[in-house]
Design an enzyme around this catalytic site. Sequence first.
Site, PDB file in Angstrom:
ATOM      1  N   HIS A  54       0.915  -1.102  -0.091  1.00 15.13           N
ATOM      2  CA  HIS A  54      -0.189   0.027   0.133  1.00 15.13           C
ATOM      3  C   HIS A  54       0.878   1.389   0.110  1.00 15.13           C
ATOM      4  CE1 HIS A  54      -3.879   1.842  -0.409  1.00 15.13           C
ATOM      5  NE2 HIS A  54      -3.333   2.813   0.614  1.00 15.13           N
ATOM      6  N   TYR A  65       1.197   4.877  -2.652  1.00 15.53           N
ATOM      7  CA  TYR A  65       1.231   6.097  -2.365  1.00 15.53           C
ATOM      8  C   TYR A  65       2.799   6.700  -2.726  1.00 15.53           C
ATOM      9  CZ  TYR A  65      -3.102   6.902  -0.562  1.00 15.53           C
ATOM     10  OH  TYR A  65      -4.526   7.040  -0.603  1.00 15.53           O
ATOM     11  N   HIS A  89      -9.949  -0.405 -10.934  1.00 17.77           N
ATOM     12  CA  HIS A  89      -9.581   0.698  -9.901  1.00 17.77           C
ATOM     13  C   HIS A  89      -7.919   0.961 -10.248  1.00 17.77           C
ATOM     14  CE1 HIS A  89      -8.480   2.402  -5.958  1.00 17.77           C
ATOM     15  NE2 HIS A  89      -7.728   1.408  -5.938  1.00 17.77           N
ATOM     16  N   PHE A  90      -7.148   0.189 -10.275  1.00 18.57           N
ATOM     17  CA  PHE A  90      -5.729   0.704 -10.265  1.00 18.57           C
ATOM     18  C   PHE A  90      -5.261   1.258 -11.651  1.00 18.57           C
ATOM     19  CE2 PHE A  90      -4.587  -4.097 -10.574  1.00 18.57           C
ATOM     20  CZ  PHE A  90      -3.697  -4.074 -11.575  1.00 18.57           C
ATOM     21  N   HIS A  91      -6.092   0.970 -12.773  1.00 16.49           N
ATOM     22  CA  HIS A  91      -5.951   1.733 -13.932  1.00 16.49           C
ATOM     23  C   HIS A  91      -6.451   3.117 -13.734  1.00 16.49           C
ATOM     24  CE1 HIS A  91      -4.346  -2.170 -15.744  1.00 16.49           C
ATOM     25  NE2 HIS A  91      -3.851  -1.498 -16.605  1.00 16.49           N
ATOM     26  N   ARG A 114      -9.751 -11.533 -12.270  1.00 19.66           N
ATOM     27  CA  ARG A 114      -8.665 -10.815 -12.554  1.00 19.66           C
ATOM     28  C   ARG A 114      -7.482 -12.134 -13.114  1.00 19.66           C
ATOM     29  NH1 ARG A 114      -5.422  -7.839  -7.678  1.00 19.66           N
ATOM     30  NH2 ARG A 114      -4.133  -7.324  -9.461  1.00 19.66           N
ATOM     31  N   ARG A 115      -6.488 -11.700 -13.668  1.00 17.72           N
ATOM     32  CA  ARG A 115      -5.369 -12.246 -13.983  1.00 17.72           C
ATOM     33  C   ARG A 115      -5.558 -13.921 -14.410  1.00 17.72           C
ATOM     34  NH1 ARG A 115      -1.843 -11.025  -8.385  1.00 17.72           N
ATOM     35  NH2 ARG A 115      -0.630  -9.485  -9.396  1.00 17.72           N
TER      36      ARG A 115
HETATM   37 FE1  HAS Z   1      -6.128   1.018  -4.381  1.00 18.08          FE
HETATM   38  C1  HAS Z   1      -6.136  -2.348  -4.829  1.00 18.08           C
HETATM   39  C2  HAS Z   1      -7.851   0.839  -1.488  1.00 18.08           C
HETATM   40  C3  HAS Z   1      -5.982   4.612  -3.632  1.00 18.08           C
HETATM   41  C4  HAS Z   1      -3.521   1.585  -6.486  1.00 18.08           C
HETATM   42  N1  HAS Z   1      -4.928  -0.131  -5.307  1.00 18.08           N
HETATM   43  C5  HAS Z   1      -5.155  -1.503  -5.564  1.00 18.08           C
HETATM   44  C6  HAS Z   1      -4.098  -2.216  -6.256  1.00 18.08           C
HETATM   45  C7  HAS Z   1      -3.544  -1.100  -6.793  1.00 18.08           C
HETATM   46  C8  HAS Z   1      -3.955   0.196  -6.193  1.00 18.08           C
HETATM   47  C9  HAS Z   1      -2.337  -1.220  -7.824  1.00 18.08           C
HETATM   48  O1  HAS Z   1      -9.145  -1.486   0.416  1.00 18.08           O
HETATM   49  C10 HAS Z   1      -4.339  -3.649  -6.763  1.00 18.08           C
HETATM   50  C11 HAS Z   1      -3.087  -4.359  -5.926  1.00 18.08           C
HETATM   51  C12 HAS Z   1      -3.112  -5.694  -6.292  1.00 18.08           C
HETATM   52  O2  HAS Z   1      -2.599  -6.232  -7.324  1.00 18.08           O
HETATM   53  O3  HAS Z   1      -3.975  -6.777  -5.657  1.00 18.08           O
HETATM   54  N2  HAS Z   1      -6.849   2.503  -2.950  1.00 18.08           N
HETATM   55  C13 HAS Z   1      -7.775   2.021  -1.696  1.00 18.08           C
HETATM   56  C14 HAS Z   1      -7.992   3.319  -1.105  1.00 18.08           C
HETATM   57  C15 HAS Z   1      -7.613   4.352  -1.767  1.00 18.08           C
HETATM   58  C16 HAS Z   1      -6.620   3.874  -2.812  1.00 18.08           C
HETATM   59  C17 HAS Z   1      -8.966   3.277   0.260  1.00 18.08           C
HETATM   60  N3  HAS Z   1      -5.017   2.750  -4.880  1.00 18.08           N
HETATM   61  C18 HAS Z   1      -5.103   4.032  -4.514  1.00 18.08           C
HETATM   62  C19 HAS Z   1      -4.158   4.815  -5.271  1.00 18.08           C
HETATM   63  C20 HAS Z   1      -3.412   4.034  -6.104  1.00 18.08           C
HETATM   64  C21 HAS Z   1      -3.876   2.557  -5.956  1.00 18.08           C
HETATM   65  C22 HAS Z   1      -4.096   6.064  -5.046  1.00 18.08           C
HETATM   66  C23 HAS Z   1      -2.324   3.959  -6.987  1.00 18.08           C
HETATM   67  C24 HAS Z   1      -1.586   5.209  -7.124  1.00 18.08           C
HETATM   68  N4  HAS Z   1      -6.892  -0.194  -3.335  1.00 18.08           N
HETATM   69  C25 HAS Z   1      -7.611  -0.385  -2.300  1.00 18.08           C
HETATM   70  C26 HAS Z   1      -8.067  -1.709  -1.801  1.00 18.08           C
HETATM   71  C27 HAS Z   1      -7.228  -2.654  -2.511  1.00 18.08           C
HETATM   72  C28 HAS Z   1      -6.794  -1.738  -3.704  1.00 18.08           C
HETATM   73  C29 HAS Z   1      -8.818  -2.235  -0.620  1.00 18.08           C
HETATM   74  C30 HAS Z   1      -7.487  -4.223  -2.550  1.00 18.08           C
HETATM   75  C31 HAS Z   1      -8.653  -4.629  -3.412  1.00 18.08           C
HETATM   76  C32 HAS Z   1      -8.614  -6.232  -3.383  1.00 18.08           C
HETATM   77  O4  HAS Z   1      -9.536  -6.754  -2.902  1.00 18.08           O
HETATM   78  O5  HAS Z   1      -7.806  -6.531  -3.904  1.00 18.08           O
HETATM   79  C33 HAS Z   1      -7.615   5.745  -1.441  1.00 18.08           C
HETATM   80  O6  HAS Z   1      -6.390   6.152  -1.116  1.00 18.08           O
HETATM   81  C34 HAS Z   1      -8.111   6.562  -2.326  1.00 18.08           C
HETATM   82  C35 HAS Z   1      -8.679   8.098  -1.677  1.00 18.08           C
HETATM   83  C36 HAS Z   1      -8.967   9.195  -2.712  1.00 18.08           C
HETATM   84  C37 HAS Z   1     -10.042   9.873  -2.851  1.00 18.08           C
HETATM   85  C38 HAS Z   1     -10.060  10.730  -4.155  1.00 18.08           C
HETATM   86  C39 HAS Z   1      -9.777  12.324  -3.802  1.00 18.08           C
HETATM   87  C40 HAS Z   1      -9.618  13.157  -4.958  1.00 18.08           C
HETATM   88  C41 HAS Z   1      -8.659  13.945  -5.328  1.00 18.08           C
HETATM   89  C42 HAS Z   1      -8.910  14.873  -6.811  1.00 18.08           C
HETATM   90  C43 HAS Z   1      -9.401  16.265  -6.598  1.00 18.08           C
HETATM   91  C44 HAS Z   1      -9.814  16.607  -7.807  1.00 18.08           C
HETATM   92  C45 HAS Z   1      -9.727  17.827  -8.431  1.00 18.08           C
HETATM   93  C46 HAS Z   1     -10.221  18.341  -9.701  1.00 18.08           C
HETATM   94  C47 HAS Z   1      -9.178  18.966  -7.519  1.00 18.08           C
HETATM   95  C48 HAS Z   1     -11.064   9.839  -1.836  1.00 18.08           C
HETATM   96  C49 HAS Z   1      -7.643  14.407  -4.533  1.00 18.08           C
HETATM   97  C50 HAS Z   1     -11.775  18.431  -9.519  1.00 18.08           C
HETATM   98  C51 HAS Z   1     -12.180  19.289 -10.743  1.00 18.08           C
HETATM   99  C52 HAS Z   1     -13.595  19.427 -10.852  1.00 18.08           C
HETATM  100  C53 HAS Z   1     -13.917  20.171 -12.034  1.00 18.08           C
HETATM  101  C54 HAS Z   1     -14.513  18.540 -10.383  1.00 18.08           C
END
Ligand code: HAS
Length: 551
Positions: free
Chosen positions: A222, A226, A373-375, A438-439
């Site tokens: 994880h 990050y 999700h991760f794409h 997957r996979r």
């Molecule tokens: Fe994830 C699986 C939970 C974030 C990458 N994640 C993965 C895997 C990868 C990955 C590679 O809890 C697969 C691993 C594998 O091979 O098995 N992930 C989370 C959670 C977050 C999260 C809670 N993941 C990421 C990020 C990644 C990433 C970032 C890569 C860079 N993930 C999981 C979980 C799994 C998982 C489980 C396991 C699933 C399973 O069962 O296998 C959080 O950090 C996300 C928080 C993000 C937000 C979004 C905030 C939005 C922002 C943008 C603002 C936009 C603006 C523009 C200002 C709440 C900051 C707006 C403009 C307008 C005009 C509207």
Amino acid sequence: MGTEQLPLSRKEKKLYMSFMFVTYISLFIGGLMGLLQTLVRSGKFTLPFGIDYYQVLTVHGVILGLVLTTFFIIGFQFSLMGKTVGITDKQIKAGWVSFWVMLTGTVITATMVLLGEGSVLYTFYAPLRAHPLFYIGLALVIIGTWIAAVVNFRQLYLWKKENKGKKSPLLAFMVTINFIMWVIATLGLATSVLFHLIPWSLGYKATINVLLTRTLFWYFGHPLVYFWLLPAYMAWYAIIPKIIGGKIFSDGLARLSFILLLMFSIPVGFHHQLTEPGIDPVWKFVQVTLTMMVVVPTLMTAFSLFATFEITGRRKGAKGLFGWFKKLPWRDVRFLAPFIGMLLFIPGGVGGIINASHQINSVVHNTIWVTGHFHLTVATTVILTFFGITYWLVPHLTGRKLTPSLNRLGIIQTIIWTVGMLIMSTSMHIVGLLGAPRRSDFSTYAGGAQVDTWISYQIAQAVGGTILFIGILLMVYIFIKLAFFAPKGEEEYPIAVEEDNAPPAPKILENWKLWIGITIALILFAYTIPVIDIVQHAPPGAEPFDWPIGR
Ligand code: HAS
């Protein structure tokens, strides 16, 4: 923040560019493997020369997920440190050592995968067993990154010594946080590789504790995601404001969000292991709760970005609630690419929260939803931001200009990437909910209505994958132009300054002992008892499973 910007010497530029070359070679190779995968899974294409699906999938995951990201991040971070706190000749030399150690490791690991001796995917879960050199190569990559980390820590240390009492430049602070997180996290991976996987693959240990190695991997896994994200945040907080003609909303808020990300990124690995037996549900609950805490600094980041966009827009004369939106520089690819990355982080983040919700995780775990999700997160949010950085960093390093025509090509590239990724990732999310694993290459499954439905979605993924590959070719072309052929000139290294009336960042934010101490305490709290359980109650070790069978 420290506003002074230091010029980069020729020697420095050469070092930072070398990391960029490896990044873009990796993008080409890894992207090609991605295209092959989507074609194979569509059932319409068979791999030639007896190449195996898992071999291609391993190259894709290792080269893009581990090699491209790590080389880009370290090269970019080196340049940020050089620009803000400076680098000595000795440190440049050490930077080269880190580069060559990482590259040697990469070549060793990649060779083993290409020889069919390491098709164990980027997570290399035991009891799948690769050739010892696969793990030794990976260990070298990690050692190379540690050398880079030590150089960056020393750069900041020397700057602090010379600038007693001053707060460190924001970007140097951020790089340091990212590397502290990385070093703490890779200790888990190193333990798994050095004390379990290498002795086992060399035949010194007959069996292996599968759950322990998986747990050590996700202790690292994880924070790994990050480690990819934080350099994108560095650009969002401190570079994008300059590109849009604005200022940093709050230096203190940016620092606080990085500190919180450091604390809450590591003790959360169990959210990848929610379906695994052998871990007490209480500890899974604890780690899921800590996972949800990561959302706090993420939302602080979103708030800060909106504030920067709005304040800048209003200064440019925007009226009404959303008038600022029109004032953003939509035709500047240095802004557009990262902005789309931010935008798609909203669905990407929502998907993450769904994944982390224990019960719902059982619906999506091990389905291709997770791939979707991760794409969205790494392959869109992070990569589009990295592309956005490339458009100014590479010409700055090579002494060339991002011309209007290259800027236009960049905008086309961004649109192609967005369209391709939306098609591919949406289809992955939907078919994941329909249970598609997957996979696995289910085009080889016996058939039936369910498999037929899955395959129909795979065709959409192949279309998205093909569009993405066109995007990769275009990006590699732009990179080559910026590196070798664009007209000579000076491209700005855009670092923003803070708003004039921003309150000073509290000194406590630079109390490294405090933040590292809390981070370690949280890790010990979340991991000590479950790891003791895993070791004490280990079943008889698993027999190895070599791929291909009979190695
Ligand atoms: Fe994830 C699986 C939970 C974030 C990458 N994640 C993965 C895997 C990868 C990955 C590679 O809890 C697969 C691993 C594998 O091979 O098995 N992930 C989370 C959670 C977050 C999260 C809670 N993941 C990421 C990020 C990644 C990433 C970032 C890569 C860079 N993930 C999981 C979980 C799994 C998982 C489980 C396991 C699933 C399973 O069962 O296998 C959080 O950090 C996300 C928080 C993000 C937000 C979004 C905030 C939005 C922002 C943008 C603002 C936009 C603006 C523009 C200002 C709440 C900051 C707006 C403009 C307008 C005009 C509207």
